[in-house]
Scaffold this active site. Structure first.
Site, PDB file in Angstrom:
ATOM      1  N   GLU A 101      -1.639   1.084   1.733  1.00  0.00           N
ATOM      2  CA  GLU A 101      -0.210   1.357   1.617  1.00  0.00           C
ATOM      3  C   GLU A 101       0.145   1.352   0.144  1.00  0.00           C
ATOM      4  OE1 GLU A 101       3.723   2.123   2.831  1.00  0.00           O
ATOM      5  OE2 GLU A 101       1.838   2.176   3.940  1.00  0.00           O
TER       6      GLU A 101
ATOM      7  N   CYS B  73       8.531  -1.658   2.235  1.00  0.00           N
ATOM      8  CA  CYS B  73       7.325  -1.056   2.795  1.00  0.00           C
ATOM      9  C   CYS B  73       7.594  -0.658   4.236  1.00  0.00           C
ATOM     10  CB  CYS B  73       6.169  -2.061   2.716  1.00  0.00           C
ATOM     11  SG  CYS B  73       4.651  -1.510   3.501  1.00  0.00           S
TER      12      CYS B  73
ATOM     13  N   CYS C 213       4.875  -3.474   6.118  1.00  0.00           N
ATOM     14  CA  CYS C 213       5.194  -4.910   5.987  1.00  0.00           C
ATOM     15  C   CYS C 213       6.703  -5.125   6.076  1.00  0.00           C
ATOM     16  CB  CYS C 213       4.672  -5.439   4.661  1.00  0.00           C
ATOM     17  SG  CYS C 213       3.000  -4.946   4.263  1.00  0.00           S
TER      18      CYS C 213
ATOM     19  N   HIS D 251       9.109  -9.209   4.951  1.00  0.00           N
ATOM     20  CA  HIS D 251      10.113  -9.336   3.896  1.00  0.00           C
ATOM     21  C   HIS D 251      11.453  -9.780   4.461  1.00  0.00           C
ATOM     22  CE1 HIS D 251       7.621  -7.885   0.637  1.00  0.00           C
ATOM     23  NE2 HIS D 251       7.193  -6.910   1.421  1.00  0.00           N
TER      24      HIS D 251
ATOM     25  N   ARG E 216      -1.078 -10.150   4.973  1.00  0.00           N
ATOM     26  CA  ARG E 216      -1.908 -10.028   3.779  1.00  0.00           C
ATOM     27  C   ARG E 216      -1.909 -11.284   2.920  1.00  0.00           C
ATOM     28  NH1 ARG E 216       0.188  -5.538   5.511  1.00  0.00           N
ATOM     29  NH2 ARG E 216      -1.047  -3.609   5.489  1.00  0.00           N
TER      30      ARG E 216
ATOM     31  N   SER F 107       0.001  -8.837  -2.414  1.00  0.00           N
ATOM     32  CA  SER F 107      -0.793  -7.893  -3.203  1.00  0.00           C
ATOM     33  C   SER F 107      -0.558  -7.995  -4.692  1.00  0.00           C
ATOM     34  CB  SER F 107      -0.561  -6.452  -2.717  1.00  0.00           C
ATOM     35  OG  SER F 107      -1.167  -6.263  -1.455  1.00  0.00           O
TER      36      SER F 107
ATOM     37  N   CYS G 119      -1.548  -3.640  -0.072  1.00  0.00           N
ATOM     38  CA  CYS G 119      -0.229  -3.071   0.197  1.00  0.00           C
ATOM     39  C   CYS G 119       0.503  -2.964  -1.133  1.00  0.00           C
ATOM     40  CB  CYS G 119       0.553  -3.923   1.187  1.00  0.00           C
ATOM     41  SG  CYS G 119       2.080  -3.132   1.717  1.00  0.00           S
TER      42      CYS G 119
ATOM     43  N   CYS H  93       4.291  -2.949  -1.380  1.00  0.00           N
ATOM     44  CA  CYS H  93       4.928  -4.265  -1.474  1.00  0.00           C
ATOM     45  C   CYS H  93       4.856  -4.806  -2.895  1.00  0.00           C
ATOM     46  CB  CYS H  93       4.237  -5.251  -0.527  1.00  0.00           C
ATOM     47  SG  CYS H  93       4.552  -4.928   1.215  1.00  0.00           S
TER      48      CYS H  93
END
Length: 566
Positions: free
Chosen positions: A14, A61, A64, A68, A478, A501, A545, A548
């Site tokens: 992503e 995202c 995800c 959040h 993640r 990430s 990701c 993110c």
């Protein structure tokens, strides 16, 4: 002489990530991880109502989303010292668990399995022999010669058409592909089944979250999910039991197919067990809370340094000062204005772009640090932290998978193999199984609490004058996700997202310490510099990701870039 390889962008993730490596003597000797988009959302949130932040941040995202939202409402609640009702906690837990099931299945099958599975090789497989192999691993109802023959015919038709669809643009026939044809055919069949089971998880999340992606049932102070069984506009018992049915079906797929496929990959690629460890400092958050205050959790959190399980130190609850006080972000090697390392409450996100500089700035990602150290986050971190603490469910689940890998590989392996590329996949599969069990446990807890006559779902927030600071912590698929908020007179004064990430994909810091992606690539083999499959294997094992970690938005709606699909 060292050879430079640049992969830009890394696909099947992503967002947009660039990875550069130098290869000498068939091994990676240097590595750079570079996020290629600017994050501006933190600046967009300034001056807004804190109760609206979760609706903005889950648009970071398209994958995800829920994570959040959860971290954002927790940040505001932490700043206000606001306790949510137990029902709200349990509904949030179910949202988290179902989202994780979807995310982990998607990661393995859609985003990383093709690093290990040679789809074209499946054409050489015998469906009967494939069924025998599959039956030796589990008694999944889809493992039949008829099913495998049908999948082989489907792959054959794709290859004959020249249109491989989702299987296009991969390194088929690469010398690093080791699975026998029957294992490849089994994996391709399970890949196709995974599409259906991730849909079931998405459906369950849409029912309880009101919408998916981008759930609509959260609020600062609780949830908006009406749980009164006497109200037909509520989430009725019929709907709740349908959610349970979907979760149960997904759990069976995870335990009988997903975990089994990871065991097979880990065992048949046992030569890869020494590669990809990188940073062995681990950081994980507690989550799946059992009480309204967020002090008792079904998933453990904590830290480990230097891979030493004896160094484990727990993180307890949503407001543990051990976590709050020890996080900083460095921009020494990132494209931001300044040269500092600051606590997120003091951080800024002001862009200042230069060219890609090997010895200077080369990424839009900041470099988070805990007590000045880079930390690996994600399912591996949570499994190692839980294992070190003797967490019963973690120990039982990890030992079961290690035992199965040992049996298939013919070599006894222990927890030490988790510090690797393969280990990250094993840990994620273990966590998926645990989340399936916990989703059903928390479903039971919710039903029991409703049955007692407790329908409370919301405690209204009040915003006093002056400044309040808070952090919302959540163990996302993640890894550890934290949103940091400073509120001034009821408005957002500062907002920073420190995401998994950025922990993993972030660049070097002022001391030259490599980020986990970069460190994990060091020493990895490269069989063919023109087709650097091994780089993808290790990077994909983190489930990147980058949307993110960094993202770009033009508030005027002007075109930012064009992407052409070839």
């Amino acid at each position: 002489m060292a050879q430079r390889i640049t992969i830009d962008p890394i696909t099947r993730i992503e967002g947009h990530l660039r990875v550069d490596v130098e290869v000498d003597g068939g091994q990676i000797t240097k590595a750079w991880s570079s996020g290629q988009m600017y994050r501006g959302l933190e600046n967009i949130l300034k001056g807004r109502d804190p109760r609206d932040a979760w609706l903005f941040t889950q648009r970071i995202c398209g994958v995800c989303t829920t994570v959040h939202a959860l971290a954002s409402v927790r940040a505001v609640e932490n700043a206000l010292g606001l306790e949510i009702p137990l029902n709200a906690q349990l509904v949030r837990n179910m949202v988290q668990a179902i989202h994780c099931l979807h995310d982990h299945i998607v990661h393995f099958y859609a985003l990383s399995a093709l690093d290990w599975v040679d789809v074209v090789s499946a054409l050489d497989a015998d469906p009967v022999a494939t069924a025998k192999l599959a039956d030796s691993l589990s008694d999944w109802h889809g493992n039949s010669p008829k099913r495998f023959a049908a999948v082989k015919d489907k792959v054959k038709a794709l290859v004959a058409s020249g249109q491989l669809g989702p299987f296009a643009n991969a390194y088929w026939g690469h010398s690093a592909m080791k699975l026998p044809p029957e294992a490849n055919l089994m994996a391709v069949s399970h890949y196709l089944e995974a599409l259906d089971y991730q849909r079931k998880a998405t459906q369950a999340l849409g029912i309880i979250g009101g919408k998916n992606p981008h759930i609509q049932n959260l609020s600062v102070g609780g949830v908006t999910t009406n749980l009164n069984p006497e109200n037909q506009t509520a989430v009725t018992m019929e709907r709740l039991y349908y959610i349970k049915q979907l979760i149960t079906e997904v759990r069976d797929f995870v335990k009988m197919v997903y975990v089994t496929d990871v065991v097979a990959v880990g065992a048949l690629y046992k030569d890869w067990l020494p590669y990809g460890a990188g940073v062995t400092n681990y950081l994980a958050a507690p989550d799946m809370f059992l009480d309204a205050r967020g002090t008792k959790a079904d998933l453990p959190g904590g830290t480990i340094f230097g891979g030493d399980l004896g160094s484990v130190k727990p993180i307890v609850g949503l407001a543990d000062p051990y976590f709050k006080e020890n996080v900083e972000e460095s921009i020494a090697r990132a494209w931001y204005d300044g040269d500092w390392s600051k606590h997120p409450w003091e951080s800024t996100t002001d862009p200042k772009f230069t060219d890609f500089e090997d010895e200077g700035r080369y990424s839009w990602l900041k470099a988070p640090r805990f007590q000045g150290k880079p930390m690996q986050v994600g399912p591996l971190a949570q499994m190692v932290v839980g294992y070190a603490q003797g967490h019963e469910l973690t120990v039982k689940s990890v030992n079961a998978v290690l035992g199965r890998i040992s049996a298939v590989a013919g070599v006894k392996v222990g927890p030490e193999i988790l510090h690797s590329t393969i280990g990250r996949h094993a840990a994620r599969a273990v966590r998926a199984g645990m989340m399936a069990d916990l989703a059903l446990k928390h479903w039971d807890l919710l039903i029991n609490n409703i049955s007692s006559g407790d329908y409370e779902i919301f405690n209204p927030p009040t915003f006093p004058k002056g400044e309040q600071r808070g952090v919302g912590v959540h163990e996302a698929p993640r890894g550890i996700l934290s949103h940091w908020i400073v509120i001034q007179d009821g408005k957002i004064k500062n907002y920073q997202c420190v995401v998994p990430s950025t922990w993993n994909a972030g660049p070097r810091d002022a001391e030259g310490q490599l980020g986990p992606y970069e460190a994990s690539l060091m020493g990895n083999p490269i069989a063919d510099p023109e087709r650097p499959l091994e780089v993808l294997r290790t990077i994909h094992s983190f489930d990147p990701c980058i949307a993110c970690a960094v993202h770009m938005l033009d508030p005027e709606g002007r075109e930012v870039m064009k992407v052409k699909a070839l």
